[in-house]
Design an enzyme around this catalytic site. Sequence first.
Site: not given
Length: 277
Positions: A70, A215
């Site tokens: 991530c 994101c």
Amino acid sequence: MKRHVKFIKFSPTQNMTILVDGQHLKDDYQQIALRLMAYDHVYAEQVGFIEKPKQSNADGNLRMAGNEFCGNACMSLAVFIAHQKGLRENNESHLLIETSGTDDLIRCRVKKVANNYRCRISMPLPKKVEPRNIEYKNTYLEAYNVQYEDFFHLVLKVKRINAEIKETAENIAQSMGEIYPDILIGILLYEEESHYLAPLIYIPKLNSMVWERGCGSGTASIGAYLAFLRKGKVSVRIKQPGGSIHVFGEHENKTLKSLQIEGTVNIVAQGEAFITL
């Protein structure tokens, strides 16, 4: 049994991220994460766990609840380390982060600006970028598969993002989750003319499906996709529901050479949560 869990909550482009600070059994990571992410708890889109670095030159070690990579969580950890070191306004800190989802050390540059932080990090390079036709309801959707070591993103170029295409993306993600139950799946709805991205992230093992407001990894995949098409350098600000993330990519000699993203991160809360396992 009620457990006390120390946490820090971040807002990287409103992609609300919780990092857990303290030692916990890895077998409990998923349960802790699911509770913290719940609407009636601390509430966030993702949870990572701060571990001790294994490599002597690493400044931090991050393990996500689903063992995925991530980008926004990496930026959050870099910001937290810089904050703990007392980074002053307009100064920079350069850090190396170990993380799940890649064997590469993530290079991070953190700069304190007023009451928040600007962070620029290197991103894992995809193994391949290739066109892929997706069959859905007897039609074929033009897409690009951005394949990484332990996860993949599917870029769907659309003229306009609406409720119907978002429902289609959710159905595609669920179908793919049945085929790939152990990896993160991202469906990236991308309006190329406006550089607007709506990222859907699905982690089958956590049964977590979230339309993220920003994101980092998805932004990097859009950069990889654009660099692949242009066969050269890209520098694009990708708009998302929570704000913008800048992506930098370089494609040379039929190979993607580099990917970086840059965004703003705020530390919004720090404290102790109570969880019953």
